[in-house]
Design an enzyme around this catalytic site. Structure first.
Site, PDB file in Angstrom:
ATOM      1  N   CYS A  85      25.792  46.498  38.786  1.00 26.70           N
ATOM      2  CA  CYS A  85      24.347  46.346  38.584  1.00 26.70           C
ATOM      3  C   CYS A  85      23.982  44.989  37.970  1.00 26.70           C
ATOM      4  O   CYS A  85      24.717  44.440  37.164  1.00 26.70           O
ATOM      5  CB  CYS A  85      23.846  47.425  37.636  1.00 26.70           C
ATOM      6  SG  CYS A  85      24.301  49.073  38.134  1.00 26.70           S
TER       7      CYS A  85
ATOM      8  N   ARG B 152      26.133  40.066  42.598  1.00 26.78           N
ATOM      9  CA  ARG B 152      26.976  41.031  41.895  1.00 26.78           C
ATOM     10  C   ARG B 152      27.257  42.266  42.746  1.00 26.78           C
ATOM     11  O   ARG B 152      28.183  43.009  42.468  1.00 26.78           O
ATOM     12  CB  ARG B 152      26.292  41.464  40.591  1.00 26.78           C
ATOM     13  CG  ARG B 152      26.167  40.350  39.575  1.00 26.78           C
ATOM     14  CD  ARG B 152      25.315  40.749  38.405  1.00 26.78           C
ATOM     15  NE  ARG B 152      25.996  41.659  37.507  1.00 26.78           N
ATOM     16  CZ  ARG B 152      26.726  41.297  36.468  1.00 26.78           C
ATOM     17  NH1 ARG B 152      26.871  40.035  36.183  1.00 26.78           N
ATOM     18  NH2 ARG B 152      27.306  42.189  35.700  1.00 26.78           N
TER      19      ARG B 152
ATOM     20  N   ASN C  58      23.072  49.517  33.207  1.00 28.55           N
ATOM     21  CA  ASN C  58      24.327  49.193  33.887  1.00 28.55           C
ATOM     22  C   ASN C  58      25.432  49.940  33.163  1.00 28.55           C
ATOM     23  O   ASN C  58      25.428  49.981  31.929  1.00 28.55           O
ATOM     24  CB  ASN C  58      24.576  47.672  33.825  1.00 28.55           C
ATOM     25  CG  ASN C  58      25.906  47.280  34.465  1.00 28.55           C
ATOM     26  OD1 ASN C  58      26.433  47.991  35.316  1.00 28.55           O
ATOM     27  ND2 ASN C  58      26.444  46.149  34.049  1.00 28.55           N
ATOM     28  N   GLY C  59      26.368  50.531  33.905  1.00 28.84           N
ATOM     29  CA  GLY C  59      27.494  51.222  33.275  1.00 28.84           C
ATOM     30  C   GLY C  59      27.498  52.694  33.635  1.00 28.84           C
ATOM     31  O   GLY C  59      26.812  53.124  34.565  1.00 28.84           O
TER      32      GLY C  59
ATOM     33  N   LYS D 100      41.617  38.211  51.373  1.00 36.28           N
ATOM     34  CA  LYS D 100      40.380  37.618  51.911  1.00 36.28           C
ATOM     35  C   LYS D 100      40.014  38.267  53.249  1.00 36.28           C
ATOM     36  O   LYS D 100      38.851  38.563  53.500  1.00 36.28           O
ATOM     37  CB  LYS D 100      40.530  36.101  52.112  1.00 36.28           C
ATOM     38  CG  LYS D 100      40.579  35.258  50.877  1.00 36.28           C
ATOM     39  CD  LYS D 100      39.261  35.075  50.146  1.00 36.28           C
ATOM     40  CE  LYS D 100      39.010  36.115  49.099  1.00 36.28           C
ATOM     41  NZ  LYS D 100      39.580  36.017  47.809  1.00 36.28           N
TER      42      LYS D 100
ATOM     43  N   GLU E 219      38.735  41.911  52.693  1.00 40.59           N
ATOM     44  CA  GLU E 219      37.416  41.931  52.055  1.00 40.59           C
ATOM     45  C   GLU E 219      36.308  41.540  53.010  1.00 40.59           C
ATOM     46  O   GLU E 219      35.239  42.132  53.013  1.00 40.59           O
ATOM     47  CB  GLU E 219      37.367  40.898  50.921  1.00 40.59           C
ATOM     48  CG  GLU E 219      38.049  41.264  49.662  1.00 40.59           C
ATOM     49  CD  GLU E 219      37.794  40.203  48.607  1.00 40.59           C
ATOM     50  OE1 GLU E 219      37.092  40.497  47.638  1.00 40.59           O
ATOM     51  OE2 GLU E 219      38.301  39.074  48.741  1.00 40.59           O
TER      52      GLU E 219
ATOM     53  N   LYS F 255      30.679  41.875  42.866  1.00 50.24           N
ATOM     54  CA  LYS F 255      31.291  40.645  42.370  1.00 50.24           C
ATOM     55  C   LYS F 255      31.951  40.865  41.026  1.00 50.24           C
ATOM     56  O   LYS F 255      33.019  40.344  40.738  1.00 50.24           O
ATOM     57  CB  LYS F 255      30.208  39.562  42.259  1.00 50.24           C
ATOM     58  CG  LYS F 255      30.705  38.229  41.728  1.00 50.24           C
ATOM     59  CD  LYS F 255      31.565  37.542  42.749  1.00 50.24           C
ATOM     60  CE  LYS F 255      32.112  36.217  42.279  1.00 50.24           C
ATOM     61  NZ  LYS F 255      33.258  35.799  43.111  1.00 50.24           N
TER      62      LYS F 255
HETATM   63  O1  M6R Z   1      35.794  38.315  37.742  1.00 43.23           O
HETATM   64  P1  M6R Z   1      37.249  38.545  37.900  1.00 43.23           P
HETATM   65  O2  M6R Z   1      38.000  37.272  38.233  1.00 43.23           O
HETATM   66  O3  M6R Z   1      37.876  39.246  36.738  1.00 43.23           O
HETATM   67  O4  M6R Z   1      37.396  39.492  39.151  1.00 43.23           O
HETATM   68  C1  M6R Z   1      38.638  40.011  39.522  1.00 43.23           C
HETATM   69  C2  M6R Z   1      38.578  40.640  40.896  1.00 43.23           C
HETATM   70  O5  M6R Z   1      37.661  41.707  40.903  1.00 43.23           O
HETATM   71  C3  M6R Z   1      38.181  39.627  41.968  1.00 43.23           C
HETATM   72  O6  M6R Z   1      39.065  38.542  42.005  1.00 43.23           O
HETATM   73  C4  M6R Z   1      38.151  40.304  43.347  1.00 43.23           C
HETATM   74  O7  M6R Z   1      39.438  40.667  43.733  1.00 43.23           O
HETATM   75  C5  M6R Z   1      37.487  39.401  44.373  1.00 43.23           C
HETATM   76  N1  M6R Z   1      36.621  40.174  45.197  1.00 43.23           N
HETATM   77  C6  M6R Z   1      38.464  38.705  45.240  1.00 43.23           C
HETATM   78  O8  M6R Z   1      37.894  37.959  46.251  1.00 43.23           O
END
Ligand code: M6R
Length: 634
Positions: A2, A44, A120-121, A507, A510, A629
């Site tokens: 969120c 996000r 959020n949460g 990649k 995703e 994100k």
């Molecule tokens: O914000 P962070 O670097 O802690 O996030 C870690 C992972 O959630 C993040 O790298 C995720 O794997 C990405 N979607 C990769 O592209």
């Protein structure tokens, strides 16, 4: 996850002239500020959006909420214009309790629609609280845990008559993780926020103030900010910011200036944020290296405020992170062990915490996170510190929680990363972790100052070489376009090429929703080779032929083995590697670099490949399905 925005200003509608009684509000209409903040937090990840407004002369909250993208909410507001206001809260929701419907979207209203709450949460004790409120005759409109918080806040407000005090009383009753923001029609200049294990930052303006899940929410309006601590409540009006704890006692928040440029969070003519961020990579690496040496060229990392004696005594490093950040840590392991002769373990943060890891005051835990908010990583940081380990975090986002809870932080300077799939964060995380490795090697006497200077020089040459790889991207794009129908792609690498293979596969999963697996090339004969049949596409990251001999030749043998079984080989190799050329169906050349630096180049064609294939399939590369994100729940 969120996105949350809060704003209070003196409430002129855009374009309305200021009078003697009012001060012009630089940011315009609160609704516009809230929508702009939500637009900037879209990255996000979310599946519904909403806003709530309060203003003088109104005895209820005006609100609008819609499932789907922000455009749906804007359409709703255009169809039913909202009134002028002095304060606004806005929310993008990533569904947890209850599906992504209009009704479940935030804000949630209570107190006869005079109070609005966004959240959020996850509120873990919501069922028990709901039962309590139902017994008191409270009526619920949605299935969400948030509405329970809204109704609880309404009850506390009726008791206390003050929104801040009511928020403190509510926060004390809630279990789980939460950022809550509330406005009440009784107090149209006030927004109250509370945070517990969930992000919230304050933006400081003149005649206006802001709240946001992260600084991206308000960097278009102000760079001055306050970092809130854990379990704090903040009350903003246009001219004041007050912070208290959950007992309603005054508390401290840390002021900082955001060094991100608002324009850096724009697409700047690129088709997608991801494309732009791939092109940002030379800068991300260069900026992360910038200003890290003293006048004598000696590496200095002033941010690392851990006692040098403690760092000299470190006998084990554990890197904790998730996803791409963990792969960056995996790359760093090879370099740090090689340079410093300290054993380095790399562990997914969520596994680390639950496996009873062995650590003590001689363990240095390195937490890597772009957002600085990943809940799994945050919990692992806390666990490590409870065991007596020192925690150094490598983080990109200022004002986030992980640096605040670490003993020291080394910031990457990648700028805002908006696309959900990490690109420039990966490269800057590797760069920062390499700086840490060289710093420890220098400090502990594993490397002479001139050796460190030489390696730093090699790192400084990297941005120009990344640029070269990007400029060669058209062949990768064309190959990707021709592979739209692929249903499975494998990735192989050895040594530092192994985490690059893992990242290439991530990649593709995703972005293009294609089954993709990364393997250590040496593992091939232990199982994965059974997957190879006619036409199976396999990317192979080939180590430098100028590096360790056996590494290169073993990977070349692996390519021959899979080719003999029908694989279509897509090879990433260094300029001039004539030996590998004959075994490659497609070859993507990268400039020559030392072995440990190769990941910073080799991953780029894989990023471009995944993005281009997804684009060819008509997919949204900035916001892939089901992903957020910033993963702020466990
Ligand atoms: O914000 P962070 O670097 O802690 O996030 C870690 C992972 O959630 C993040 O790298 C995720 O794997 C990405 N979607 C990769 O592209």
């Amino acid at each position: 996850m969120c996105g949350i925005v809060g704003y209070t200003g003196l409430g002129l509608a855009a374009g309305q002239p200021a009078t003697a009684e009012t001060t012009p509000v630089p940011s315009g209409h609160p609704l516009e500020v809230a929508l702009e903040g939500l637009r900037r937090l879209e990255y996000r990840g979310y599946d519904s959006a909403g806003v709530a407004l309060v203003g003088p002369g109104r005895d209820d909250v005006a609100f609008a909420k819609k499932s789907g993208k922000l455009g749906n909410l804007v359409g709703e507001i255009e169809a039913h214009p909202m009134p002028q206001a002095t304060a606004a809260i806005g929310h993008t929701r990533w569904a947890t309790h209850g599906g992504p419907t209009d009704v479940n979207a935030h804000p949630h209203l209570a107190d006869g629609d005079r109070l609005a709450v966004i959240h959020n949460g996850i509120i873990e004790n919501f069922a028990q609280l709901k039962k309590e409120l139902l017994a008191e005759g409270v009526f619920f409109r949605s299935e969400t845990d948030t509405e329970v918080a809204a109704q609880l806040l309404a009850r506390e407000y009726r008791r206390a008559g003050d929104l801040t005090e009511a928020m403190a009383a509510t926060a004390r009753r809630l279990e789980g993780t939460f950022t809550l923001l509330a406005v009440h029609a009784d107090d149209p200049l006030k927004v109250v926020g509370a945070r517990h294990d969930s992000p919230l930052v304050v933006g400081l303006g003149e005649g206006e103030n802001f709240l946001g899940s992260d600084v991206a929410a308000f960097i278009a309006f102000t760079k001055e900010a306050l970092e809130l601590g854990q379990d704090q409540i903040v009350t903003i009006t246009p001219t004041s910011v007050d912070v208290v704890d959950f007992r309603n006692k005054p508390a401290e928040a840390k002021r900082f200036t955001v060094d991100w440029d608002a324009a850096a969070a724009e697409k700047s003519g690129f088709e997608s944020f991801m494309d732009k961020e791939i092109h940002d990579q030379p800068h991300a690496v260069a900026d992360t290296l910038l200003g890290r040496t003293d006048v004598d060229g000696r590496l200095t990392l002033d941010e690392i405020r851990i006692d040098e004696a403690v760092l000299r005594a470190v006998d084990k490093i554990i890197v904790i992170a998730c996803g791409t950040a963990a792969y960056a840590g995996h790359v760093a392991k090879y370099a740090i062990e090689h340079w410093c002769r300290i054993p380095v373990e790399v562990e997914l943060a969520h596994e680390f915490r639950y496996r009873d890891p062995i650590l003590n005051e001689k363990t240095l835990v390195v937490a890597i996170s772009q957002s600085g908010e990943t809940m799994d990583t945050l919990m692992a940081v806390r666990h490590a510190r409870e065991q007596g380990a020192k925690v150094l975090s490598i983080v990109n986002t200022q004002g986030s929680t992980i640096p605040r809870e670490s003993d020291a932080v080394l910031y990457t300077h990648a700028g805002p990363e908006i696309a959900v799939a990490s690109t420039k964060a990966f490269l800057s995380q590797i760069t920062a972790a390499y700086l840490l490795g060289l710093y420890l090697a220098q400090l502990r006497g594993n490397k002479f100052a001139d050796e460190v200077a030489y390696l730093l020089g090699e790192l400084r040459d990297v941005p120009a070489k990344i640029q070269t790889v990007i400029e060669r991207g058209e062949y990768v794009r064309a190959t990707a376009r021709s592979m739209q129908d692929a249903t499975s792609v494998l990735f192989l690498g050895r040594h530092v090429g192994y985490p690059v293979a893992l990242e290439g596969a991530l990649k593709l999963k995703e972005l293009a929703y294609i089954h993709a697996e990364g393997f250590a090339a040496g593992e091939l004969k232990h199982g994965p080779i059974a997957l190879i049949d006619e036409g199976q596409p396999v990317f192979v990251v080939v180590p430098s032929p100028r590096g360790r001999d056996s590494l290169h030749s073993k990977v070349v043998s692996n390519i021959q083995e899979i080719r003999a079984r029908g694989a279509r080989t897509l090879v990433i190799a260094e300029d001039g590697d004539d030996e590998v050329r004959r075994y490659a169906d497609e070859i993507f050349w990268i400039p020559q670099v030392p072995t440990l630096i190769q990941p910073l180049l080799a991953v780029v064609p894989l990023q471009i490949f995944a993005m281009s294939l997804a684009t060819a399939k008509g997919l949204d590369v900035d916001q892939p399905r089901n992903l957020a994100k910033s993963v702020t729940v466990e």
